[in-house]
Design a protein around this motif. Structure first.
Motif, PDB file in Angstrom:
ATOM      1  N   GLU A  19       0.864  -1.172   0.000  1.00 15.44           N
ATOM      2  CA  GLU A  19       0.000   0.000   0.000  1.00 15.44           C
ATOM      3  C   GLU A  19       0.903   1.225   0.000  1.00 15.44           C
ATOM      4  O   GLU A  19       1.767   1.378   0.873  1.00 15.44           O
ATOM      5  CB  GLU A  19      -0.904   0.031   1.229  1.00 15.44           C
ATOM      6  CG  GLU A  19      -1.844   1.241   1.225  1.00 15.44           C
ATOM      7  CD  GLU A  19      -2.679   1.327   2.488  1.00 15.44           C
ATOM      8  OE1 GLU A  19      -3.883   1.046   2.418  1.00 15.44           O
ATOM      9  OE2 GLU A  19      -2.115   1.692   3.542  1.00 15.44           O
ATOM     10  N   ILE A  20       0.716   2.084  -0.981  1.00 13.77           N
ATOM     11  CA  ILE A  20       1.537   3.271  -1.151  1.00 13.77           C
ATOM     12  C   ILE A  20       0.723   4.509  -0.767  1.00 13.77           C
ATOM     13  O   ILE A  20      -0.417   4.663  -1.207  1.00 13.77           O
ATOM     14  CB  ILE A  20       1.997   3.424  -2.610  1.00 13.77           C
ATOM     15  CG1 ILE A  20       2.661   2.144  -3.116  1.00 13.77           C
ATOM     16  CG2 ILE A  20       2.910   4.631  -2.773  1.00 13.77           C
ATOM     17  CD1 ILE A  20       3.984   1.835  -2.485  1.00 13.77           C
ATOM     18  N   ARG A  21       1.293   5.357   0.093  1.00 11.50           N
ATOM     19  CA  ARG A  21       0.689   6.663   0.390  1.00 11.50           C
ATOM     20  C   ARG A  21       1.575   7.733  -0.205  1.00 11.50           C
ATOM     21  O   ARG A  21       2.777   7.778   0.069  1.00 11.50           O
ATOM     22  CB  ARG A  21       0.532   6.883   1.895  1.00 11.50           C
ATOM     23  CG  ARG A  21      -0.121   8.240   2.230  1.00 11.50           C
ATOM     24  CD  ARG A  21      -0.341   8.388   3.722  1.00 11.50           C
ATOM     25  NE  ARG A  21       0.889   8.384   4.474  1.00 11.50           N
ATOM     26  CZ  ARG A  21       1.678   9.446   4.649  1.00 11.50           C
ATOM     27  NH1 ARG A  21       1.359  10.603   4.097  1.00 11.50           N
ATOM     28  NH2 ARG A  21       2.773   9.356   5.377  1.00 11.50           N
ATOM     29  N   LEU A  22       1.004   8.613  -0.995  1.00 11.11           N
ATOM     30  CA  LEU A  22       1.781   9.581  -1.750  1.00 11.11           C
ATOM     31  C   LEU A  22       2.153  10.803  -0.914  1.00 11.11           C
ATOM     32  O   LEU A  22       1.309  11.383  -0.239  1.00 11.11           O
ATOM     33  CB  LEU A  22       0.991  10.036  -2.975  1.00 11.11           C
ATOM     34  CG  LEU A  22       0.670   8.953  -4.008  1.00 11.11           C
ATOM     35  CD1 LEU A  22      -0.156   9.534  -5.137  1.00 11.11           C
ATOM     36  CD2 LEU A  22       1.944   8.337  -4.545  1.00 11.11           C
ATOM     37  N   ASN A  23       3.428  11.191  -0.992  1.00 10.53           N
ATOM     38  CA  ASN A  23       3.893  12.445  -0.416  1.00 10.53           C
ATOM     39  C   ASN A  23       4.144  13.493  -1.497  1.00 10.53           C
ATOM     40  O   ASN A  23       4.636  14.581  -1.206  1.00 10.53           O
ATOM     41  CB  ASN A  23       5.182  12.225   0.377  1.00 10.53           C
ATOM     42  CG  ASN A  23       4.908  11.552   1.699  1.00 10.53           C
ATOM     43  OD1 ASN A  23       3.872  11.777   2.303  1.00 10.53           O
ATOM     44  ND2 ASN A  23       5.826  10.720   2.137  1.00 10.53           N
ATOM     45  N   ALA A  24       3.851  13.158  -2.740  1.00 11.64           N
ATOM     46  CA  ALA A  24       4.016  14.090  -3.854  1.00 11.64           C
ATOM     47  C   ALA A  24       3.012  13.706  -4.937  1.00 11.64           C
ATOM     48  O   ALA A  24       2.546  12.566  -4.996  1.00 11.64           O
ATOM     49  CB  ALA A  24       5.435  14.038  -4.404  1.00 11.64           C
ATOM     50  N   MET A  30      -4.130   6.146 -14.593  1.00 18.14           N
ATOM     51  CA  MET A  30      -5.030   6.821 -15.521  1.00 18.14           C
ATOM     52  C   MET A  30      -5.880   7.864 -14.809  1.00 18.14           C
ATOM     53  O   MET A  30      -6.643   8.588 -15.442  1.00 18.14           O
ATOM     54  CB  MET A  30      -5.919   5.789 -16.233  1.00 18.14           C
ATOM     55  CG  MET A  30      -5.127   4.814 -17.099  1.00 18.14           C
ATOM     56  SD  MET A  30      -6.140   3.475 -17.773  1.00 18.14           S
ATOM     57  CE  MET A  30      -7.223   4.391 -18.874  1.00 18.14           C
ATOM     58  N   LEU A  31      -5.762   7.936 -13.478  1.00 14.55           N
ATOM     59  CA  LEU A  31      -6.487   8.916 -12.689  1.00 14.55           C
ATOM     60  C   LEU A  31      -5.506   9.904 -12.079  1.00 14.55           C
ATOM     61  O   LEU A  31      -4.346   9.566 -11.829  1.00 14.55           O
ATOM     62  CB  LEU A  31      -7.288   8.233 -11.568  1.00 14.55           C
ATOM     63  CG  LEU A  31      -8.305   7.173 -11.990  1.00 14.55           C
ATOM     64  CD1 LEU A  31      -8.930   6.546 -10.761  1.00 14.55           C
ATOM     65  CD2 LEU A  31      -9.373   7.785 -12.886  1.00 14.55           C
ATOM     66  N   GLU A  32      -5.961  11.103 -11.820  1.00 10.69           N
ATOM     67  CA  GLU A  32      -5.120  12.082 -11.148  1.00 10.69           C
ATOM     68  C   GLU A  32      -4.992  11.690  -9.676  1.00 10.69           C
ATOM     69  O   GLU A  32      -5.989  11.497  -8.982  1.00 10.69           O
ATOM     70  CB  GLU A  32      -5.724  13.484 -11.268  1.00 10.69           C
ATOM     71  CG  GLU A  32      -4.861  14.563 -10.639  1.00 10.69           C
ATOM     72  CD  GLU A  32      -5.444  15.951 -10.816  1.00 10.69           C
ATOM     73  OE1 GLU A  32      -4.865  16.901 -10.291  1.00 10.69           O
ATOM     74  OE2 GLU A  32      -6.497  16.077 -11.497  1.00 10.69           O
ATOM     75  N   LEU A  33      -3.753  11.542  -9.221  1.00 15.22           N
ATOM     76  CA  LEU A  33      -3.503  11.153  -7.840  1.00 15.22           C
ATOM     77  C   LEU A  33      -3.119  12.384  -7.028  1.00 15.22           C
ATOM     78  O   LEU A  33      -2.542  13.334  -7.550  1.00 15.22           O
ATOM     79  CB  LEU A  33      -2.381  10.118  -7.783  1.00 15.22           C
ATOM     80  CG  LEU A  33      -2.628   8.833  -8.579  1.00 15.22           C
ATOM     81  CD1 LEU A  33      -1.409   7.911  -8.491  1.00 15.22           C
ATOM     82  CD2 LEU A  33      -3.875   8.110  -8.085  1.00 15.22           C
ATOM     83  N   HIS A  34      -3.425  12.366  -5.734  1.00 10.97           N
ATOM     84  CA  HIS A  34      -3.212  13.528  -4.880  1.00 10.97           C
ATOM     85  C   HIS A  34      -2.331  13.150  -3.695  1.00 10.97           C
ATOM     86  O   HIS A  34      -2.196  11.982  -3.338  1.00 10.97           O
ATOM     87  CB  HIS A  34      -4.553  14.063  -4.366  1.00 10.97           C
ATOM     88  CG  HIS A  34      -5.538  14.348  -5.465  1.00 10.97           C
ATOM     89  ND1 HIS A  34      -5.457  15.463  -6.262  1.00 10.97           N
ATOM     90  CD2 HIS A  34      -6.619  13.638  -5.911  1.00 10.97           C
ATOM     91  CE1 HIS A  34      -6.443  15.447  -7.134  1.00 10.97           C
ATOM     92  NE2 HIS A  34      -7.157  14.352  -6.946  1.00 10.97           N
ATOM     93  N   ILE A  35      -1.746  14.161  -3.062  1.00  9.83           N
ATOM     94  CA  ILE A  35      -0.957  13.937  -1.857  1.00  9.83           C
ATOM     95  C   ILE A  35      -1.836  13.289  -0.784  1.00  9.83           C
ATOM     96  O   ILE A  35      -2.989  13.664  -0.607  1.00  9.83           O
ATOM     97  CB  ILE A  35      -0.347  15.255  -1.360  1.00  9.83           C
ATOM     98  CG1 ILE A  35       0.685  15.764  -2.375  1.00  9.83           C
ATOM     99  CG2 ILE A  35       0.300  15.089   0.015  1.00  9.83           C
ATOM    100  CD1 ILE A  35       1.282  17.107  -2.033  1.00  9.83           C
TER     101      ILE A  35
END
Length: 226
Positions: A48-53, A89-94
């Protein structure tokens, strides 16, 4: 812990690395050719990845199998499961989270030592390229470092250890002079560098010794750095 792969580069010129022309297709697990034989010594891992950018790049830990967000695979037509990048294919957010499943190698050093050099056709076709302008002394250094070893795995480890022991890590590095080869400049002139220099040098030295290699960028485990 694993390495999380962001992008593969397969072509080298004196100024750096670039990718072959790639095609995009929807990430369908049925498109991934499962490795067979010795290549099949892999396990399924899920992260599971949580985005910091903000990014559109998903991070598999090897051969990507599936993700819970719609994605596209970027790869070459002559090697369908040799995926260069997984793009959302979707815009990902912080702070957004996603899951991705991958096949990660569990081959042991001894198994790799016994694997030999009978590579699949697409490996030799794509991962031995070097520019004609590569200085001969890079090839000669590679031969010297690996001369006492008989198999590709031990040769790769020898080059790895040579680079680690010989060159200090430094972020304070000027650009190579215009017209120079980046790897040659690192090995014989600057004699210090950061991760891109070490990875480039190892891949080029391996290729010059007839061992297929590529440059991969991404992330590894470590301590959180603000």
């Amino acid at each position: 812990p694993h390495y999380w792969r962001a992008r593969i580069y397969d072509k080298y010129n004196s100024q750096g690395w670039y990718s072959s022309p790639l095609f995009l297709q929807a990430f369908d697990p049925a498109l991934i050719e499962s490795p067979e034989g010795e290549q099949a010594q892999r396990v399924r891992v899920k992260h599971e990845i949580r985005l910091n950018a903000v990014t559109d790049t998903l991070l598999p830990a090897g051969i990507p199998l599936s993700s819970d967000t719609p994605a596209q695979l970027a790869g070459r037509e002559n090697a369908p499961w040799d995926v260069f990048q997984v793009k959302s294919m979707l815009e990902l957010h912080i702070n957004q989270r996603y899951e991705i499943e991958s096949l990660a190698s569990v081959a042991t050093p001894e198994e790799l030592r016994q694997a030999g050099n009978k590579y699949p056709y697409w490996v030799e076709e794509n991962y031995l390229q070097l520019p004609r302008t590569l200085p001969q002394r890079v090839r000669e250094l590679s031969k010297e470092v690996i001369r006492t070893y008989s198999n590709p795995y031990d040769k790769a480890v020898a080059i790895l250890e040579y680079l680690k022991k010989t060159y200090p890590y430094s972020l304070n590095i000027p650009d190579p002079p215009k017209g120079s080869d980046g790897v040659d400049y690192f090995l014989f002139s600057q004699k210090a560098g950061y991760c891109d220099y070490f990875a480039s040098a190892m891949a080029v030295m391996l290729r010059s010794a007839g061992i297929p290699a590529r440059l991969v960028v991404g992330f590894a485990t470590g301590e959180w750095d603000e």
